[in-house]
Design a protein around this motif. Structure first.
Motif, PDB file in Angstrom:
ATOM      1  N   HIS A  84       1.291  -1.318   0.372  1.00 43.82           N
ATOM      2  CA  HIS A  84       0.226   0.213  -0.130  1.00 43.82           C
ATOM      3  C   HIS A  84       0.825   1.357   0.301  1.00 43.82           C
ATOM      4  CE1 HIS A  84      -2.862  -2.766   0.805  1.00 43.82           C
ATOM      5  NE2 HIS A  84      -2.486  -3.343   1.701  1.00 43.82           N
ATOM      6  N   THR A  85       0.913   2.661  -1.228  1.00 44.10           N
ATOM      7  CA  THR A  85       1.463   3.278  -1.275  1.00 44.10           C
ATOM      8  C   THR A  85       0.600   4.969  -1.512  1.00 44.10           C
ATOM      9  OG1 THR A  85       1.198   3.225  -3.399  1.00 44.10           O
ATOM     10  CG2 THR A  85       3.433   1.773  -1.845  1.00 44.10           C
ATOM     11  N   GLY A  86       1.178   5.821  -0.900  1.00 44.81           N
ATOM     12  CA  GLY A  86       0.419   6.417  -1.342  1.00 44.81           C
ATOM     13  C   GLY A  86      -0.762   7.098  -0.367  1.00 44.81           C
ATOM     14  N   ARG A  87      -1.439   7.495  -0.899  1.00 41.65           N
ATOM     15  CA  ARG A  87      -3.025   7.659  -0.395  1.00 41.65           C
ATOM     16  C   ARG A  87      -3.603   7.382  -0.017  1.00 41.65           C
ATOM     17  NH1 ARG A  87      -5.686  12.392  -5.200  1.00 41.65           N
ATOM     18  NH2 ARG A  87      -4.083  14.071  -4.836  1.00 41.65           N
ATOM     19  N   THR A  88      -3.017   5.960  -0.367  1.00 41.22           N
ATOM     20  CA  THR A  88      -4.027   4.809   0.306  1.00 41.22           C
ATOM     21  C   THR A  88      -3.375   4.370   2.019  1.00 41.22           C
ATOM     22  OG1 THR A  88      -2.811   2.972  -0.361  1.00 41.22           O
ATOM     23  CG2 THR A  88      -4.764   3.085  -2.055  1.00 41.22           C
ATOM     24  N   LEU A  89      -2.563   5.487   2.089  1.00 44.94           N
ATOM     25  CA  LEU A  89      -1.550   5.023   3.800  1.00 44.94           C
ATOM     26  C   LEU A  89      -2.413   5.934   4.219  1.00 44.94           C
ATOM     27  CD1 LEU A  89       1.991   4.101   3.041  1.00 44.94           C
ATOM     28  CD2 LEU A  89       0.345   3.037   3.598  1.00 44.94           C
ATOM     29  N   ARG A  90      -2.531   5.603   5.625  1.00 46.09           N
ATOM     30  CA  ARG A  90      -3.300   5.814   6.809  1.00 46.09           C
ATOM     31  C   ARG A  90      -2.744   6.587   7.935  1.00 46.09           C
ATOM     32  NH1 ARG A  90      -7.547   4.443   3.947  1.00 46.09           N
ATOM     33  NH2 ARG A  90      -7.769   2.126   5.459  1.00 46.09           N
ATOM     34  N   PRO A  91      -1.561   6.990   8.137  1.00 45.82           N
ATOM     35  CA  PRO A  91      -1.230   7.188   9.867  1.00 45.82           C
ATOM     36  C   PRO A  91      -2.746   6.727  10.921  1.00 45.82           C
ATOM     37  CG  PRO A  91      -1.282   8.783   8.736  1.00 45.82           C
ATOM     38  CD  PRO A  91      -1.310   8.392   8.374  1.00 45.82           C
ATOM     39  N   GLY A  92      -1.729   5.562  12.358  1.00 41.28           N
ATOM     40  CA  GLY A  92      -2.138   5.134  12.352  1.00 41.28           C
ATOM     41  C   GLY A  92      -1.453   3.536  13.553  1.00 41.28           C
ATOM     42  N   VAL A  93      -2.759   3.351  14.489  1.00 39.45           N
ATOM     43  CA  VAL A  93      -1.944   2.214  15.514  1.00 39.45           C
ATOM     44  C   VAL A  93      -2.964   1.048  14.657  1.00 39.45           C
ATOM     45  CG1 VAL A  93      -2.151   0.495  17.110  1.00 39.45           C
ATOM     46  CG2 VAL A  93      -1.364   3.271  17.347  1.00 39.45           C
ATOM     47  N   TYR A  94      -2.624  -0.284  14.244  1.00 41.31           N
ATOM     48  CA  TYR A  94      -3.502  -0.910  13.455  1.00 41.31           C
ATOM     49  C   TYR A  94      -2.975  -2.673  14.229  1.00 41.31           C
ATOM     50  CZ  TYR A  94      -3.761   1.889   9.666  1.00 41.31           C
ATOM     51  OH  TYR A  94      -4.763   3.427   9.169  1.00 41.31           O
ATOM     52  N   ARG A  95      -4.227  -3.499  13.824  1.00 36.97           N
ATOM     53  CA  ARG A  95      -3.836  -4.957  14.256  1.00 36.97           C
ATOM     54  C   ARG A  95      -4.279  -5.923  13.635  1.00 36.97           C
ATOM     55  NH1 ARG A  95      -8.498  -3.364  16.273  1.00 36.97           N
ATOM     56  NH2 ARG A  95     -10.880  -4.840  16.259  1.00 36.97           N
ATOM     57  N   SER A  96      -3.074  -6.708  13.043  1.00 36.80           N
ATOM     58  CA  SER A  96      -3.724  -7.648  12.806  1.00 36.80           C
ATOM     59  C   SER A  96      -4.821  -9.134  13.428  1.00 36.80           C
ATOM     60  CB  SER A  96      -2.691  -8.574  12.426  1.00 36.80           C
ATOM     61  OG  SER A  96      -1.636  -9.374  13.779  1.00 36.80           O
ATOM     62  N   ALA A  97      -5.693  -8.908  11.795  1.00 35.10           N
ATOM     63  CA  ALA A  97      -6.421 -10.336  11.810  1.00 35.10           C
ATOM     64  C   ALA A  97      -6.670 -11.534  10.839  1.00 35.10           C
ATOM     65  CB  ALA A  97      -8.385  -9.277  11.604  1.00 35.10           C
ATOM     66  N   SER A  98      -6.318 -12.896  12.370  1.00 37.61           N
ATOM     67  CA  SER A  98      -6.387 -13.766  11.229  1.00 37.61           C
ATOM     68  C   SER A  98      -4.648 -14.245  11.190  1.00 37.61           C
ATOM     69  CB  SER A  98      -7.646 -13.716  10.735  1.00 37.61           C
ATOM     70  OG  SER A  98      -8.889 -14.163  11.648  1.00 37.61           O
ATOM     71  N   PRO A  99      -3.956 -13.568  12.008  1.00 36.18           N
ATOM     72  CA  PRO A  99      -2.446 -14.047  11.233  1.00 36.18           C
ATOM     73  C   PRO A  99      -2.293 -15.229  11.373  1.00 36.18           C
ATOM     74  CG  PRO A  99      -2.415 -13.099  12.822  1.00 36.18           C
ATOM     75  CD  PRO A  99      -3.821 -13.050  12.824  1.00 36.18           C
ATOM     76  N   THR A 100      -1.487 -15.354   9.898  1.00 40.49           N
ATOM     77  CA  THR A 100      -0.585 -17.221   9.920  1.00 40.49           C
ATOM     78  C   THR A 100       0.514 -16.499  10.735  1.00 40.49           C
ATOM     79  OG1 THR A 100       0.951 -16.402   7.481  1.00 40.49           O
ATOM     80  CG2 THR A 100      -1.397 -17.469   6.923  1.00 40.49           C
ATOM     81  N   THR A 101       0.858 -18.586  10.940  1.00 39.43           N
ATOM     82  CA  THR A 101       2.226 -18.363  11.437  1.00 39.43           C
ATOM     83  C   THR A 101       3.634 -17.718  10.586  1.00 39.43           C
ATOM     84  OG1 THR A 101       2.831 -20.483  10.533  1.00 39.43           O
ATOM     85  CG2 THR A 101       1.426 -20.045  12.715  1.00 39.43           C
TER      86      THR A 101
END
Length: 249
Positions: A181-198
């Motif tokens: 994801h680059t450019g305008r699609t990026l939004r600063p903030g805190v994110y958590r992963s949902a259903s990650p793999t190993t």
């Protein structure tokens, strides 16, 4: 702590659950409108097991070879999402019964010419059923399935048939699926992963490709990251989706 599901597991569990349920609990399925679900194809009727004695066939001269019959083109059902002429709204009626006002609004400009509108409605209702089930199991997985387009028609189905799940669609609009994801699609903030793999990994770069943050996780548990305002590229692999925390904008 929520126990995250591996990516793709949601679909398997959903199919199993919906097969057990058999119909929507929202009461908006094709059956509620008088439309019939297609009957499952049963096994072929076996022939008689009795045998009779028959005299041996008299030998005959071999028949002259014939040209093979031309293959008939395969006929496929029309695609509800395909471009092309749609059935006018005043002609959208089920084989029996009637559609509710909400169902007709959902079907408007959505039924291709020649397609049974009840089949289109059933597809939308099944999407609502999937979301209803996933929310009960793990809400983050439900949002992630919309963000990754694993449930691609969720926005339309929710808006027209199950608006109680609109919060899932709204949250998915601020999420990041695996990828770059680059450019305008990026939004600063805190994110958590949902259903990650190993095999979850991420990489955040700033101007000129400068590395700002990166990490990996082999636990399959949710991780938190911060995308700074100076970020220019965010890449994720094996993490399924990243959901925004706190204020969104």
């Amino acid at each position: 702590m929520r126990s995250p599901f591996p990516a793709g597991a949601a679909v398997v569990m959903t199919v199993a659950a919906l097969a057990a349920c058999g119909s929507s609990a929202d009461g908006n399925g094709p059956e509620a409108a008088g439309a019939q679900r297609p009957a499952a194809s049963g096994p072929a009727v076996p022939g008689s097991t009795a045998t009779t004695s028959t005299p041996p066939a008299t030998p005959t001269a071999p028949a002259a070879p014939t040209a093979p019959a031309a293959e008939e083109p395969e006929v496929t059902a029309p695609d509800a999402t395909a471009e092309g002429p749609k059935t006018p709204s005043d002609e959208i009626t089920p084989a029996t019964g009637t559609f509710t006002k909400k169902q007709k609004e959902y079907l408007e400009d959505r039924v291709p010419k020649g397609m049974d509108p009840a089949a289109v409605l059933q597809t939308g209702q099944e999407t609502c059923d999937k979301l209803r089930y996933l929310v009960k199991v793990d809400r983050d997985t439900a949002v992630g399935a919309i963000a990754t387009r694993e449930i691609s028609d969720a926005p339309a189905a929710v808006a027209g048939l199950c608006p109680q799940h609109q919060d899932l669609v709204d949250e998915a609009a601020y999420a990041y699926a695996d990828g770059s994801h680059t450019g305008r699609t990026l939004r600063p903030g805190v994110y958590r992963s949902a259903s990650p793999t190993t095999n979850c990994s991420w990489h955040i770069e700033g101007a000129g490709g400068k590395e700002l943050a990166s990490g990996t996780s082999d636990t399959g548990k949710s991780r938190r990251i911060t995308i700074p305002e100076s970020a220019r590229t965010f890449t994720s692999t094996g993490c399924y989706a990243w959901l925004a925390e706190g204020a969104k904008g």
